[in-house]
Enzyme design. Sequence first.
Site, PDB file in Angstrom:
ATOM      1  N   ASP A  46       0.831  -1.203   0.000  1.00 21.68           N
ATOM      2  CA  ASP A  46       0.000   0.000   0.000  1.00 21.68           C
ATOM      3  C   ASP A  46       0.874   1.265   0.000  1.00 21.68           C
ATOM      4  OD1 ASP A  46      -2.304   1.418  -0.021  1.00 21.68           O
ATOM      5  OD2 ASP A  46      -2.878   1.003   2.044  1.00 21.68           O
TER       6      ASP A  46
ATOM      7  N   THR B 119     -10.457  -7.019  -6.387  1.00 23.54           N
ATOM      8  CA  THR B 119     -11.667  -6.947  -7.230  1.00 23.54           C
ATOM      9  C   THR B 119     -12.243  -5.529  -7.203  1.00 23.54           C
ATOM     10  OG1 THR B 119     -12.816  -7.892  -5.316  1.00 23.54           O
ATOM     11  CG2 THR B 119     -12.397  -9.374  -7.144  1.00 23.54           C
TER      12      THR B 119
ATOM     13  N   ASN C 257     -10.349  -2.770  -7.220  1.00 20.91           N
ATOM     14  CA  ASN C 257      -9.451  -1.824  -7.903  1.00 20.91           C
ATOM     15  C   ASN C 257      -9.901  -1.459  -9.324  1.00 20.91           C
ATOM     16  OD1 ASN C 257      -6.422  -3.119  -6.309  1.00 20.91           O
ATOM     17  ND2 ASN C 257      -7.689  -1.373  -5.746  1.00 20.91           N
TER      18      ASN C 257
HETATM   19  C1  FPP Z   1      -1.849   0.033  -3.464  1.00 31.29           C
HETATM   20  O1  FPP Z   1      -1.401   1.365  -3.426  1.00 31.29           O
HETATM   21  C2  FPP Z   1      -1.261  -0.656  -4.611  1.00 31.29           C
HETATM   22  C3  FPP Z   1      -1.968  -1.174  -5.649  1.00 31.29           C
HETATM   23  C4  FPP Z   1      -3.438  -1.133  -5.725  1.00 31.29           C
HETATM   24  C5  FPP Z   1      -1.301  -1.791  -6.819  1.00 31.29           C
HETATM   25  C6  FPP Z   1      -0.025  -2.527  -6.549  1.00 31.29           C
HETATM   26  C7  FPP Z   1       0.641  -2.814  -7.827  1.00 31.29           C
HETATM   27  C8  FPP Z   1       1.976  -2.779  -8.082  1.00 31.29           C
HETATM   28  C9  FPP Z   1       3.004  -2.534  -7.040  1.00 31.29           C
HETATM   29  C10 FPP Z   1       2.502  -2.967  -9.459  1.00 31.29           C
HETATM   30  C11 FPP Z   1       2.353  -4.306 -10.105  1.00 31.29           C
HETATM   31  C12 FPP Z   1       2.694  -5.468  -9.286  1.00 31.29           C
HETATM   32  C13 FPP Z   1       3.613  -6.421  -9.543  1.00 31.29           C
HETATM   33  C14 FPP Z   1       3.577  -7.635  -8.725  1.00 31.29           C
HETATM   34  C15 FPP Z   1       4.660  -6.310 -10.575  1.00 31.29           C
HETATM   35  P1  FPP Z   1      -2.446   2.552  -3.641  1.00 31.29           P
HETATM   36  O2  FPP Z   1      -2.429   2.926  -5.075  1.00 31.29           O
HETATM   37  O3  FPP Z   1      -3.782   2.170  -3.117  1.00 31.29           O
HETATM   38  O4  FPP Z   1      -1.782   3.670  -2.772  1.00 31.29           O
HETATM   39  P2  FPP Z   1      -2.500   4.832  -1.969  1.00 31.29           P
HETATM   40  O5  FPP Z   1      -3.297   4.166  -0.876  1.00 31.29           O
HETATM   41  O6  FPP Z   1      -1.367   5.650  -1.443  1.00 31.29           O
HETATM   42  O7  FPP Z   1      -3.362   5.586  -2.942  1.00 31.29           O
END
Ligand code: FPP
Length: 240
Positions: A23, A69, A71
């Site tokens: 996160d 699901t 996202n």
């Molecule tokens: C949460 O941070 C992260 C995600 C929803 C996506 C995670 C994906 C990756 C790290 C890239 C692809 C993965 C691999 C395994 C290569 P957020 O966007 O919710 O952060 P925030 O809470 O600060 O908005």
Amino acid sequence: MLSKRNKITKVDDRLKHIAFIMDGNGRWAQKRLAPRSLGHKYGASAFKRIVKYCYELGIKTVTTYAFSTENWSRPKSEVDSIIQLLHDYTSEVIEDGRIRIRFIGERANLSSELVEVMNNAEEKTKDREYQLNIAFNYGGRSEIVNACNRLISQGKQSVTEDDISNNLYTSGLPDPDLIVRTAGEVRMSNFLLWQLAYSEFYFTDVLWPDFDKKHLLMAIESFYKRERRYGGLNKTKEKK
Ligand code: FPP
């Protein structure tokens, strides 16, 4: 096992499986006035490094929450950027030669192209030693519901815990010993709901793209200080 500087250099059997809720990518980008996709890009790089460290330390199974699901409700450009990173990383894993990949999550409503990429990667890496589970289009409740429906379709009148475990996406793998969540949120967000029954949790304020080896070691050190009782008593209490 500890090095001279009291740093963990190898884990033992108590830590077979570690899982991550990555996160804070969005906040990391926001702090730099950059698009959220840049946060995911750096998040993917951090993830690659962390996976390597885990295997070097002897942790044989790593699971990560790449896409829930829920996202899909994000802007298309952000969703596309995550899927592209996943494509790129999957190709790297196939080349790597050591990692066995499994995608956990619902595939029914994914594009046939993406499902093909997933199936192909799983098939090509299936005889390898280090297990990597990537949760994509994953939801813990729906995983349990799917397992129950599978058992019903097999004609089961009653089910055991093993029946359910054996019908989850993680079938055949140990439950996570340690689940790490970054960026200060203290919740599980529908992740591995069945499997986490006896997991230890570690929460840190570090944003995922900044999460590095020293943070990983801090999580592992915290894990080793805990006593896992699985609902039993600790040794001092048993003697009384
Ligand atoms: C949460 O941070 C992260 C995600 C929803 C996506 C995670 C994906 C990756 C790290 C890239 C692809 C993965 C691999 C395994 C290569 P957020 O966007 O919710 O952060 P925030 O809470 O600060 O908005």
